[in-house]
Design a protein around this motif. Sequence first.
Motif, short mmCIF file in Angstrom:
data_model
loop_
_atom_site.label_atom_id
_atom_site.label_comp_id
_atom_site.label_asym_id
_atom_site.label_seq_id
_atom_site.Cartn_x
_atom_site.Cartn_y
_atom_site.Cartn_z
N SER A 3 11.07 3.52 -14.59
CA SER A 3 12.11 4.20 -15.35
C SER A 3 12.91 5.18 -14.48
O SER A 3 14.00 5.59 -14.85
N GLN A 4 12.35 5.52 -13.33
CA GLN A 4 13.01 6.45 -12.41
C GLN A 4 13.41 5.77 -11.10
O GLN A 4 13.67 6.44 -10.11
N GLY A 5 13.40 4.44 -11.09
CA GLY A 5 13.81 3.71 -9.90
C GLY A 5 12.66 3.30 -8.99
O GLY A 5 12.88 2.70 -7.95
N GLY A 6 11.44 3.61 -9.39
CA GLY A 6 10.27 3.23 -8.60
C GLY A 6 9.78 1.84 -8.97
O GLY A 6 10.48 1.08 -9.66
N THR A 7 8.58 1.50 -8.53
CA THR A 7 8.06 0.16 -8.76
C THR A 7 6.88 0.09 -9.73
O THR A 7 6.46 -1.00 -10.08
N ILE A 8 6.37 1.23 -10.17
CA ILE A 8 5.23 1.20 -11.08
C ILE A 8 5.71 0.95 -12.50
O ILE A 8 6.45 1.75 -13.08
N HIS A 9 5.27 -0.18 -13.06
CA HIS A 9 5.63 -0.56 -14.42
C HIS A 9 4.59 -0.03 -15.41
O HIS A 9 4.94 0.35 -16.53
N ALA A 10 3.32 -0.03 -15.01
CA ALA A 10 2.25 0.40 -15.91
C ALA A 10 1.20 1.19 -15.13
O ALA A 10 0.80 0.80 -14.04
N LEU A 11 0.77 2.28 -15.74
CA LEU A 11 -0.25 3.13 -15.14
C LEU A 11 -1.27 3.47 -16.21
O LEU A 11 -0.99 4.27 -17.12
N ALA A 12 -2.43 2.84 -16.13
CA ALA A 12 -3.53 3.14 -17.06
C ALA A 12 -4.25 4.37 -16.50
O ALA A 12 -4.78 4.33 -15.39
N MET B 161 0.81 -1.21 0.00
CA MET B 161 0.00 0.00 0.00
C MET B 161 0.85 1.27 0.00
O MET B 161 0.32 2.34 -0.15
N GLN B 162 2.16 1.13 0.15
CA GLN B 162 2.99 2.32 0.16
C GLN B 162 2.94 3.07 -1.16
O GLN B 162 2.82 4.29 -1.17
N VAL B 163 3.06 2.35 -2.26
CA VAL B 163 3.04 2.99 -3.57
C VAL B 163 1.65 3.55 -3.84
O VAL B 163 1.51 4.68 -4.30
N HIS B 164 0.63 2.77 -3.54
CA HIS B 164 -0.75 3.21 -3.71
C HIS B 164 -0.97 4.55 -2.99
O HIS B 164 -1.47 5.51 -3.58
N ASN B 165 -0.57 4.61 -1.73
CA ASN B 165 -0.76 5.83 -0.94
C ASN B 165 0.07 6.99 -1.49
O ASN B 165 -0.39 8.14 -1.49
N ALA B 166 1.26 6.70 -1.99
CA ALA B 166 2.11 7.75 -2.55
C ALA B 166 1.47 8.35 -3.81
O ALA B 166 1.51 9.57 -4.02
N VAL B 167 0.87 7.51 -4.65
CA VAL B 167 0.19 8.01 -5.85
C VAL B 167 -0.98 8.91 -5.44
O VAL B 167 -1.11 10.03 -5.94
N ILE B 168 -1.82 8.42 -4.55
CA ILE B 168 -2.98 9.20 -4.10
C ILE B 168 -2.54 10.54 -3.53
O ILE B 168 -3.14 11.58 -3.83
N GLU B 169 -1.49 10.53 -2.74
CA GLU B 169 -0.98 11.76 -2.13
C GLU B 169 -0.54 12.77 -3.20
O GLU B 169 -0.88 13.94 -3.14
N ARG B 170 0.18 12.29 -4.20
CA ARG B 170 0.68 13.19 -5.24
C ARG B 170 -0.44 13.73 -6.13
O ARG B 170 -0.40 14.87 -6.59
#
Length: 111
Positions: A70-79, A1-10
Amino acid sequence: MQVHNAVIERIQALMPEHVELVNESMNHAGYFEGKESHFKLTVVSEQFAGKRAVARHQLIYKLVDELMTSQGGTIHALAIHAYTPDEWQQLTQDKGTVPASPLCAGQNKSE
């Protein structure tokens, strides 16, 4: 949920009226419990008014750039499904749902 929460925050920088982020990682090869690599993002914001789809996507990618692989994160695909409030209202009245995410280079588990 860390990445999920980071996306929502941004995404909050867009002052969205509606945000939905679905982790679709389990539909792709290499999935393990807790993996956060493939997401479907629906955002409704007045800030998209007068902007074409590419410009809307660019706004979102700018906010989540460091989370992408591409920037060192974990998201490979974002629809991304980005709508103005008027477009969202029309969509939900007509169809009731956003489009399905595209397949991921033949890597989907269902294939």
